[in-house]
Write a protein that holds these residues in place. Structure first.
Motif, PDB file in Angstrom:
ATOM      1  N   PRO A  25      11.845   1.174   6.501  1.00  5.26           N
ATOM      2  CA  PRO A  25      11.157   2.435   6.190  1.00  5.26           C
ATOM      3  C   PRO A  25      11.707   3.576   7.023  1.00  5.26           C
ATOM      4  O   PRO A  25      12.096   3.392   8.179  1.00  5.26           O
ATOM      5  N   LYS A  26      11.719   4.772   6.436  1.00  9.41           N
ATOM      6  CA  LYS A  26      12.265   5.957   7.101  1.00  9.41           C
ATOM      7  C   LYS A  26      11.219   7.032   7.390  1.00  9.41           C
ATOM      8  O   LYS A  26      11.404   7.853   8.283  1.00  9.41           O
ATOM      9  N   VAL A  27      10.122   7.056   6.612  1.00  5.07           N
ATOM     10  CA  VAL A  27       9.170   8.167   6.683  1.00  5.07           C
ATOM     11  C   VAL A  27       7.960   7.768   7.532  1.00  5.07           C
ATOM     12  O   VAL A  27       7.285   6.776   7.241  1.00  5.07           O
ATOM     13  N   SER A  28       7.683   8.555   8.571  1.00  4.74           N
ATOM     14  CA  SER A  28       6.536   8.290   9.437  1.00  4.74           C
ATOM     15  C   SER A  28       5.233   8.555   8.693  1.00  4.74           C
ATOM     16  O   SER A  28       5.205   9.269   7.688  1.00  4.74           O
ATOM     17  N   TRP A  29       4.139   7.983   9.191  1.00  7.58           N
ATOM     18  CA  TRP A  29       2.845   8.205   8.548  1.00  7.58           C
ATOM     19  C   TRP A  29       2.478   9.683   8.505  1.00  7.58           C
ATOM     20  O   TRP A  29       2.084  10.200   7.457  1.00  7.58           O
ATOM     21  N   ARG A  30       2.608  10.385   9.613  1.00  6.08           N
ATOM     22  CA  ARG A  30       2.178  11.786   9.633  1.00  6.08           C
ATOM     23  C   ARG A  30       3.040  12.652   8.721  1.00  6.08           C
ATOM     24  O   ARG A  30       2.535  13.563   8.060  1.00  6.08           O
ATOM     25  N   GLU A  31       4.337  12.366   8.653  1.00  2.09           N
ATOM     26  CA  GLU A  31       5.198  13.130   7.751  1.00  2.09           C
ATOM     27  C   GLU A  31       4.880  12.797   6.301  1.00  2.09           C
ATOM     28  O   GLU A  31       4.819  13.681   5.444  1.00  2.09           O
ATOM     29  N   GLY A  32       4.671  11.520   6.000  1.00  2.00           N
ATOM     30  CA  GLY A  32       4.309  11.142   4.641  1.00  2.00           C
ATOM     31  C   GLY A  32       2.987  11.753   4.216  1.00  2.00           C
ATOM     32  O   GLY A  32       2.827  12.217   3.082  1.00  2.00           O
ATOM     33  N   ILE A  33       2.019  11.768   5.120  1.00  2.00           N
ATOM     34  CA  ILE A  33       0.724  12.387   4.833  1.00  2.00           C
ATOM     35  C   ILE A  33       0.892  13.873   4.577  1.00  2.00           C
ATOM     36  O   ILE A  33       0.296  14.429   3.641  1.00  2.00           O
ATOM     37  N   ARG A  34       1.702  14.545   5.391  1.00  2.00           N
ATOM     38  CA  ARG A  34       1.905  15.988   5.196  1.00  2.00           C
ATOM     39  C   ARG A  34       2.490  16.275   3.815  1.00  2.00           C
ATOM     40  O   ARG A  34       2.020  17.180   3.107  1.00  2.00           O
ATOM     41  N   ARG A  35       3.491  15.523   3.411  1.00  2.00           N
ATOM     42  CA  ARG A  35       4.103  15.722   2.092  1.00  2.00           C
ATOM     43  C   ARG A  35       3.094  15.467   0.976  1.00  2.00           C
ATOM     44  O   ARG A  35       3.073  16.159  -0.043  1.00  2.00           O
ATOM     45  N   THR A  36       2.247  14.451   1.173  1.00  7.49           N
ATOM     46  CA  THR A  36       1.275  14.084   0.149  1.00  7.49           C
ATOM     47  C   THR A  36       0.198  15.156   0.008  1.00  7.49           C
ATOM     48  O   THR A  36      -0.170  15.543  -1.109  1.00  7.49           O
ATOM     49  N   ILE A  37      -0.324  15.641   1.126  1.00 10.28           N
ATOM     50  CA  ILE A  37      -1.317  16.722   1.083  1.00 10.28           C
ATOM     51  C   ILE A  37      -0.741  17.936   0.383  1.00 10.28           C
ATOM     52  O   ILE A  37      -1.401  18.567  -0.461  1.00 10.28           O
ATOM     53  N   ASP A  38       0.501  18.265   0.706  1.00 11.99           N
ATOM     54  CA  ASP A  38       1.136  19.449   0.113  1.00 11.99           C
ATOM     55  C   ASP A  38       1.203  19.326  -1.403  1.00 11.99           C
ATOM     56  O   ASP A  38       0.956  20.295  -2.126  1.00 11.99           O
ATOM     57  N   TRP A  39       1.504  18.121  -1.893  1.00 17.80           N
ATOM     58  CA  TRP A  39       1.578  17.939  -3.349  1.00 17.80           C
ATOM     59  C   TRP A  39       0.201  18.129  -3.982  1.00 17.80           C
ATOM     60  O   TRP A  39       0.056  18.848  -4.968  1.00 17.80           O
ATOM     61  N   TYR A  40      -0.814  17.485  -3.448  1.00 14.05           N
ATOM     62  CA  TYR A  40      -2.159  17.615  -4.021  1.00 14.05           C
ATOM     63  C   TYR A  40      -2.637  19.063  -3.961  1.00 14.05           C
ATOM     64  O   TYR A  40      -3.266  19.560  -4.908  1.00 14.05           O
ATOM     65  N   ALA A  41      -2.337  19.747  -2.877  1.00 16.36           N
ATOM     66  CA  ALA A  41      -2.783  21.138  -2.721  1.00 16.36           C
ATOM     67  C   ALA A  41      -2.137  22.057  -3.739  1.00 16.36           C
ATOM     68  O   ALA A  41      -2.742  23.053  -4.162  1.00 16.36           O
ATOM     69  N   ASN A  42      -0.928  21.734  -4.169  1.00 10.59           N
ATOM     70  CA  ASN A  42      -0.186  22.615  -5.069  1.00 10.59           C
ATOM     71  C   ASN A  42      -0.106  22.116  -6.503  1.00 10.59           C
ATOM     72  O   ASN A  42       0.578  22.734  -7.334  1.00 10.59           O
ATOM     73  N   ASN A  43      -0.806  21.027  -6.816  1.00 11.21           N
ATOM     74  CA  ASN A  43      -0.760  20.475  -8.172  1.00 11.21           C
ATOM     75  C   ASN A  43      -2.143  20.024  -8.631  1.00 11.21           C
ATOM     76  O   ASN A  43      -2.307  18.934  -9.187  1.00 11.21           O
ATOM     77  N   SER A  44      -3.145  20.862  -8.433  1.00 13.05           N
ATOM     78  CA  SER A  44      -4.520  20.480  -8.766  1.00 13.05           C
ATOM     79  C   SER A  44      -4.685  20.150 -10.252  1.00 13.05           C
ATOM     80  O   SER A  44      -5.524  19.325 -10.618  1.00 13.05           O
ATOM     81  N   GLU A  45      -3.875  20.752 -11.109  1.00 13.15           N
ATOM     82  CA  GLU A  45      -3.984  20.484 -12.543  1.00 13.15           C
ATOM     83  C   GLU A  45      -3.625  19.033 -12.870  1.00 13.15           C
ATOM     84  O   GLU A  45      -4.013  18.513 -13.916  1.00 13.15           O
ATOM     85  N   SER A  46      -2.907  18.369 -11.975  1.00 18.10           N
ATOM     86  CA  SER A  46      -2.499  16.982 -12.210  1.00 18.10           C
ATOM     87  C   SER A  46      -3.574  15.971 -11.831  1.00 18.10           C
ATOM     88  O   SER A  46      -3.507  14.813 -12.251  1.00 18.10           O
ATOM     89  N   ASN A  56       0.786  -1.231   0.000  1.00 21.66           N
ATOM     90  CA  ASN A  56       0.000   0.000   0.000  1.00 21.66           C
ATOM     91  C   ASN A  56       0.820   1.283   0.000  1.00 21.66           C
ATOM     92  O   ASN A  56       0.826   2.032   0.979  1.00 21.66           O
ATOM     93  N   ASN A  57       1.504   1.529  -1.102  1.00 20.83           N
ATOM     94  CA  ASN A  57       2.223   2.792  -1.266  1.00 20.83           C
ATOM     95  C   ASN A  57       1.254   3.967  -1.355  1.00 20.83           C
ATOM     96  O   ASN A  57       0.127   3.837  -1.839  1.00 20.83           O
ATOM     97  N   TYR A  58       1.701   5.118  -0.911  1.00 18.20           N
ATOM     98  CA  TYR A  58       0.962   6.372  -1.058  1.00 18.20           C
ATOM     99  C   TYR A  58       1.984   7.490  -1.186  1.00 18.20           C
ATOM    100  O   TYR A  58       3.165   7.323  -0.844  1.00 18.20           O
ATOM    101  N   GLY A  59       1.537   8.644  -1.689  1.00 23.52           N
ATOM    102  CA  GLY A  59       2.443   9.778  -1.790  1.00 23.52           C
ATOM    103  C   GLY A  59       2.087  10.685  -2.947  1.00 23.52           C
ATOM    104  O   GLY A  59       1.067  10.500  -3.619  1.00 23.52           O
ATOM    105  N   PRO A  60       2.913  11.701  -3.209  1.00 24.03           N
ATOM    106  CA  PRO A  60       2.692  12.624  -4.318  1.00 24.03           C
ATOM    107  C   PRO A  60       2.601  11.891  -5.651  1.00 24.03           C
ATOM    108  O   PRO A  60       3.280  10.882  -5.865  1.00 24.03           O
ATOM    109  N   ARG A  61       1.729  12.390  -6.539  1.00 22.30           N
ATOM    110  CA  ARG A  61       1.529  11.899  -7.915  1.00 22.30           C
ATOM    111  C   ARG A  61       0.638  10.667  -8.005  1.00 22.30           C
ATOM    112  O   ARG A  61       0.365  10.203  -9.105  1.00 22.30           O
TER     113      ARG A  61
END
Length: 353
Positions: free
Chosen positions: A324-345, A201-206
């Motif tokens: 794994p190196k990235v915590s859930w909350r940090e990974g979620i924060r990075r993912t939200i930031d990408w969606y918030a700043n790349n709505s055209e994608s 269950n990968n998640y993240g930007p893009r």
């Protein structure tokens, strides 16, 4: 493991390179100065989306995995090399869409894998490793008659490893399991240095916004309710940067003919995952406490949902040192930031409008 020294100038061939995980893998390989070859569908709209900005740093091969001739032509570029890595990430990878598009799912995931493996044999390529990306969905639910074959945590949770029985419950999962077995067949028959990987269950930007993390975030960014399906299943959520690192560790440090599974090493219910995403987004000012609403139309068909997934990645850790190196909350924060700043994608790709 020093990934940079292992990858510098090394030829690497990637299918699915412009997709979610593939594009992050390309990013990492370019960072490590590898000689990157990407295989993209000739009919893809705009050809490249996620890695367009790297166009001058990669070699692009156009074709379709279901077309053996185009696969042959692309792989000819690897002739004369003995240290090439092949990452086979291309697939129809959405469980729900596999029910809507069953023939395309089977054709792409099974025939596409067969074409790639057979082309390596037909061209007599001397490769270092061939990594086929599987999925945690291949494990499915535990059958009562197979309980004795499973491992369990002290709290009763099923711990899935390379030794666990498989029980695919969707067309997608069945097609990926077939691709896994084909990959191992070519190791047994021809001695190809193949490995298979099951990421949890990968998640993240893009990521496609139709997956659970993206659909929560995009709805929360756009409206006051978040409509979701079944929230009781538990998943082992692994941030994409850790997923990419896992692929690289398997390809460079794993043993040919072996299966490797990996993920975060902890699971969480989809109810708690949704709650956590909304909490993190509220903390960082992306939205103001949207309401979660369940919609039965968003449930998987019949009994095809997988109740619980939790990985034990000890084999990969012991052989390569990956964890794994990235915590859930940090990974979620990075993912939200990408969606918030790349709505055209993602704006035209959601399934909740």
């Amino acid at each position: 493991m020093n990934l940079r020294s292992e990858l510098a100038d090394r030829p690497v061939f990637i299918t699915g390179a412009d997709g979610f995980i593939g594009s992050h893998l390309v990013d990492r390989l370019i960072e490590y100065e590898a000689d990157v070859h990407v295989f993209v569908r000739a009919t893809s709209s705009g050809e490249l989306n996620n890695i367009r900005y790297l166009r001058d740093e990669i070699t692009v091969h156009r074709g379709d995995l279901r077309d053996k001739h185009s696969v042959d032509e692309a792989l000819r570029s690897l002739e004369g090399h003995s240290d090439t890595l092949i990452f086979h990430l291309a697939a129809q990878a959405h469980v729900g869409e596999s029910w809507d598009r069953p023939y395309e799912t089977v054709d792409t995931n099974i025939t596409g894998t067969l074409n790639l493996l057979q082309s390596v044999v037909d061209l007599d390529l001397d490769i270092a490793k061939f990594d086929t990306a599987g999925t945690s969905e291949e494990y499915g639910n535990v059958k009562e008659e197979m309980i004795g074959k499973h491992e369990f945590e002290e709290d009763g949770r099923v711990l899935l490893s390379e030794r666990s029985p498989v029980n695919p419950t969707s067309i997608y999962a069945t097609s990926k399991l077939a691709a896994d077995f084909l990959t191992m067949n070519y190791n047994d028959a021809y001695g190809l240095p193949t490995v298979t990987t099951r990421m949890f269950n990968n998640y993240g930007p893009r990521q496609n916004p139709r997956y659970i993390t993206g659909t929560i975030i995009t709805q929360a960014l756009e409206r006051e309710i978040v409509e979701l399906g079944n929230l009781t299943p538990k998943r082992d959520m692994c941030y994409v940067a850790d997923g990419v690192s896992g692929h690289l560790h398997v390809a460079l440090g794993g043993s040919a003919g072996e299966q490797y599974v990996y993920g975060h090493g902890e699971n969480i219910s989809m109810q708690r995952w949704a709650d956590t995403i909304l909490e993190v987004g509220s903390e960082h000012g992306y939205w103001d406490n949207p309401e979660i609403v369940q919609d039965e139309d968003r449930f998987r068909p019949g009994d095809s949902d997988v109740e619980e997934l939790l990985v034990g990645y000890e084999k990969l850790y012991e052989e390569t040192g990956w964890e794994p190196k990235v915590s859930w909350r940090e990974g979620i924060r990075r993912t939200i930031d990408w969606y918030a700043n790349n709505s055209e994608s993602w704006y035209g790709r959601v399934d909740w409008r």
